[in-house]
Design a protein around this motif. Structure first.
Motif, PDB file in Angstrom:
ATOM      1  N   UNK A 147       0.758  -1.251   0.049  1.00 40.56           N
ATOM      2  CA  UNK A 147      -0.037  -0.096  -0.057  1.00 40.56           C
ATOM      3  C   UNK A 147       0.841   1.170  -0.124  1.00 40.56           C
ATOM      4  N   UNK A 148       0.120   2.488  -0.338  1.00 43.81           N
ATOM      5  CA  UNK A 148       1.006   3.651  -0.470  1.00 43.81           C
ATOM      6  C   UNK A 148       0.246   4.618   0.521  1.00 43.81           C
ATOM      7  N   UNK A 149       0.900   5.379   1.206  1.00 44.89           N
ATOM      8  CA  UNK A 149       0.229   6.371   2.279  1.00 44.89           C
ATOM      9  C   UNK A 149       0.822   7.771   1.488  1.00 44.89           C
ATOM     10  N   UNK A 150      -0.373   8.620   1.452  1.00 43.78           N
ATOM     11  CA  UNK A 150      -0.036   9.922   0.868  1.00 43.78           C
ATOM     12  C   UNK A 150      -0.801  10.859   1.623  1.00 43.78           C
ATOM     13  N   UNK A 151      -0.122  11.840   2.218  1.00 42.11           N
ATOM     14  CA  UNK A 151      -0.916  12.931   2.666  1.00 42.11           C
ATOM     15  C   UNK A 151      -1.008  14.132   1.521  1.00 42.11           C
ATOM     16  N   UNK A 152      -2.288  14.591   1.282  1.00 35.20           N
ATOM     17  CA  UNK A 152      -2.585  15.215   0.270  1.00 35.20           C
ATOM     18  C   UNK A 152      -3.306  16.825   0.825  1.00 35.20           C
ATOM     19  N   UNK A 153      -3.272  17.836   0.091  1.00 35.33           N
ATOM     20  CA  UNK A 153      -4.158  18.963   0.493  1.00 35.33           C
ATOM     21  C   UNK A 153      -4.602  19.896  -0.877  1.00 35.33           C
ATOM     22  N   UNK A 154      -5.357  20.486  -0.642  1.00 36.52           N
ATOM     23  CA  UNK A 154      -6.033  21.342  -1.791  1.00 36.52           C
ATOM     24  C   UNK A 154      -4.921  22.364  -2.030  1.00 36.52           C
TER      25      UNK A 154
END
Length: 262
Positions: free
Chosen positions: A221-228
């Motif tokens: 799996x991949x963990x990615x924090x994202x934001x606008x």
């Protein structure tokens, strides 16, 4: 895990900033992963207890935060992951969360691990920046001593001097020998811990590079924090990916996974 199995995605903003932003990001992530056929769990923290400075934004707290996360789950029908920092939080958090996360700094805290494992909920343990990958077997054994639920292990880099992290991709294979799914946290692996004085810095431009390498190395799996708008995010903006960059990256990751199965 079979090589042709799809990788799964854990993603969302670092912390709950407000209900509207959280729901908007979650909806975009669900639509994107549904379209690509990628299993998805939404992640956001209700409290970040290990911030660099006393002035750092921590989030809305457990009551308001869990209310927002429950609304995401009920509105969009997606599983929810968040982290706990104290044993006193565990029972309340388990009423809402589908996956309970142990933060990297707390991964060796035996009583916290056991309390989370006893809920019967899936557990994601982030490997401490101070641990070798083979050290995780002891943490997994703690969880298995009180629960039959399969834990996940998340790689997020290891300390390399001051204010810097490095990733040893051999660790993915090593930690998979525990029988646990191994997740790669591409955005925290490019963090510069405490590197900006009163907050952590980051090099988000390298997160896609490391994510592609992790899938090629066999990560489950991949963990990615994202934001606008990462430049104005209230937490971990320097290492968060702009949400608009995620579609192209996920397509690339799927292509790598497909190539490995060929």
């Amino acid at each position: 895990m079979k090589m042709d199995s799809p990788f799964f995605l854990v993603s969302g903003p670092c912390v709950i900033e407000d209900e509207a932003v959280t729901l908007r990001i979650a909806a975009r992530l669900k639509a994107l992963t549904d379209n690509l056929g990628i299993p998805f769990t939404f992640k956001a923290s209700y409290d970040k207890a290990n911030r660099t400075a006393i002035t750092s934004f921590r989030g809305p707290g457990i009551q308001d935060g869990l209310r927002v996360l429950d609304k995401v789950k009920q509105t969009l029908g997606v599983p929810i992951l968040s982290d706990v920092h104290r044993i006193s939080e565990v029972e309340t958090a388990a009423q809402v969360l589908d996956v309970i996360q142990i933060p990297a700094f707390l991964c060796r805290q035996t009583d916290l691990l056991l309390a989370v494992a006893k809920t019967g909920k899936p557990v994601n343990v982030k490997k401490g920046q101070f641990l070798a990958p083979w050290d995780m077997v002891n943490i997994v054994e703690k969880i298995r001593s009180v629960s039959s639920v399969q834990p996940m292990i998340t790689e997020r880099g290891v300390m390399f001097g001051y204010n810097n992290l490095v990733v040893d991709f051999r660790g993915i294979h090593i930690m998979q020998q525990t029988g646990c799914p191994v997740v790669f946290d591409a955005t925290h692996s490019v963090q510069l811990p405490g590197g900006a004085g009163t907050h952590s810095g980051g090099q988000r431009e390298f997160a896609p590079v490391l994510a592609r390498a992790a899938i090629a190395a066999g990560a489950d799996g991949v963990f990615l924090e994202v934001h606008e708008d990462p430049d104005n995010a209230l937490c971990d903006g320097p290492n968060s990916l702009p949400l608009d960059q995620l579609p192209d990256l996920l397509v690339q990751l799927k292509a790598i996974k497909t190539a490995l199965a060929a």
